[in-house]
Design an enzyme around this catalytic site. Structure first.
Site, PDB file in Angstrom:
ATOM      1  N   HIS A   1       0.771  -1.255   0.063  1.00 41.56           N
ATOM      2  CA  HIS A   1      -0.044   0.072  -0.022  1.00 41.56           C
ATOM      3  C   HIS A   1       0.832   1.326   0.122  1.00 41.56           C
ATOM      4  O   HIS A   1       1.318   1.816   0.926  1.00 41.56           O
ATOM      5  CB  HIS A   1      -0.898   0.011   1.158  1.00 41.56           C
TER       6      HIS A   1
ATOM      7  N   GLU B   1      -2.666  -1.607  -3.366  1.00 33.80           N
ATOM      8  CA  GLU B   1      -3.767  -0.957  -2.617  1.00 33.80           C
ATOM      9  C   GLU B   1      -3.347   0.735  -2.787  1.00 33.80           C
ATOM     10  O   GLU B   1      -2.227   1.026  -2.596  1.00 33.80           O
ATOM     11  CB  GLU B   1      -3.898  -1.400  -1.278  1.00 33.80           C
TER      12      GLU B   1
ATOM     13  N   HIS C   1      -8.170  -6.031   6.835  1.00 30.81           N
ATOM     14  CA  HIS C   1      -7.871  -5.210   7.733  1.00 30.81           C
ATOM     15  C   HIS C   1      -8.193  -5.680   9.128  1.00 30.81           C
ATOM     16  O   HIS C   1      -9.323  -5.967   9.588  1.00 30.81           O
ATOM     17  CB  HIS C   1      -8.726  -3.710   7.419  1.00 30.81           C
TER      18      HIS C   1
END
Ligand SMILES: CC(=O)[C@@H](O)[C@H](O)COP(=O)(O)O
Ligand SMILES: NCC(=O)COP(=O)(O)O
Length: 238
Positions: free
Chosen positions: A43, A70, A190
């Protein structure tokens, strides 16, 4: 079968803490694959607090499993996706100063923007996943964007798991079936960890992929990286 994609953001956090190249993010990613990771997730945030855009360029040509990148679809994110053409791009609505991802997309308000982004990403051959909260109202609009998959934002599940797991999982099971009926692929991520992952998988057996980073890296400090990846893989069996 639900694939485990290991998010290596926190390996980069440790590397950046001292300014050198230890741990070597590329070496750790290849070792994660060797230890059983079925994908690598990164990310690259705008401030490059952990994963840098250069890491993405270094990782892309050497990975042997799916590369999942991401990020918020700003100019720099789209440029790097066009450059490396990863297996998957996961769009998250994070503002630049977010300490971490803290919500899925409002696919109603942002549907037109997402439609354009999704079309561009699919044009370059990248599978698209959209980060989403477990709220039914967002799923048909998500489908209308043309996305291949949605990724369930599982922080609310994780934070409520120890309080009442049957209550915590309920919205996720409901929207998982909606996603399936709409023909959307289903990812989740997450705050998933060794305590809550098995139950999530048992209640939503048709999950395509989970991406896990923070807890997995923390666990690896105690159990070792190879053992930890195998422990997470075992939570996804059956
Ligand atoms: C989208 C998601 O839930 C994770 O990738 C999260 O964004 C991790 O980001 P940090 O590692 O910066 O907390
Ligand atoms: N998409 C979720 C992810 O990549 C990792 O999230 P976390 O396990 O670091 O919370």
């Amino acid at each position: 079968m639900t694939k485990l994609s290991v998010n290596i953001n926190k390996i980069a956090t440790l590397r950046n803490a001292r300014g050198g190249n230890n741990p070597d993010v590329v070496k750790v990613a290849l070792d994660c694959e060797r230890f059983g990771a079925e994908g690598i997730t990164v990310h690259p945030r705008p401030d490059e607090r952990h994963i840098r855009f250069q890491d993405v360029l270094d990782l892309s040509p050497v990975l042997n499993t799916e590369f999942n990148i991401e990020g918020y679809p700003d100019k720099r994110f789209m440029e790097i996706i066009r450059k490396v053409k990863p297996a998957q791009a996961t769009l998250v609505p994070d503002p630049p100063n977010a300490i971490t991802s803290n919500s899925g997309w409002d696919t109603i308000t942002h549907q037109e923007m997402l439609k354009d982004i999704v079309a561009e990403l699919k044009e370059i051959g990248t599978r698209v996943s959209i980060f989403i909260n477990p709220e039914a109202k967002y799923f048909e609009p998500a489908k209308s964007t043309g996305t291949d998959r949605v990724e369930l934002y599982t922080e609310p599940y994780a934070s409520n798991y120890s309080i009442n797991r049957e209550w915590a999982i309920k919205p996720y099971v409901e929207v998982a079936h909606i996603a399936r009926e709409l023909g959307l692929g289903l990812n989740a991520g997450h705050d998933l960890d060794l305590h809550n992952l098995k139950y999530l998988k048992s209640c939503i057996p048709f999950l395509d992929e989970v991406s896990i980073g923070h807890a997995l890296v923390c666990d690896a400090l105690y159990y070792g990286l190879e053992n930890t990846i195998q422990m997470y893989r075992r939570q996804l069996e059956g």
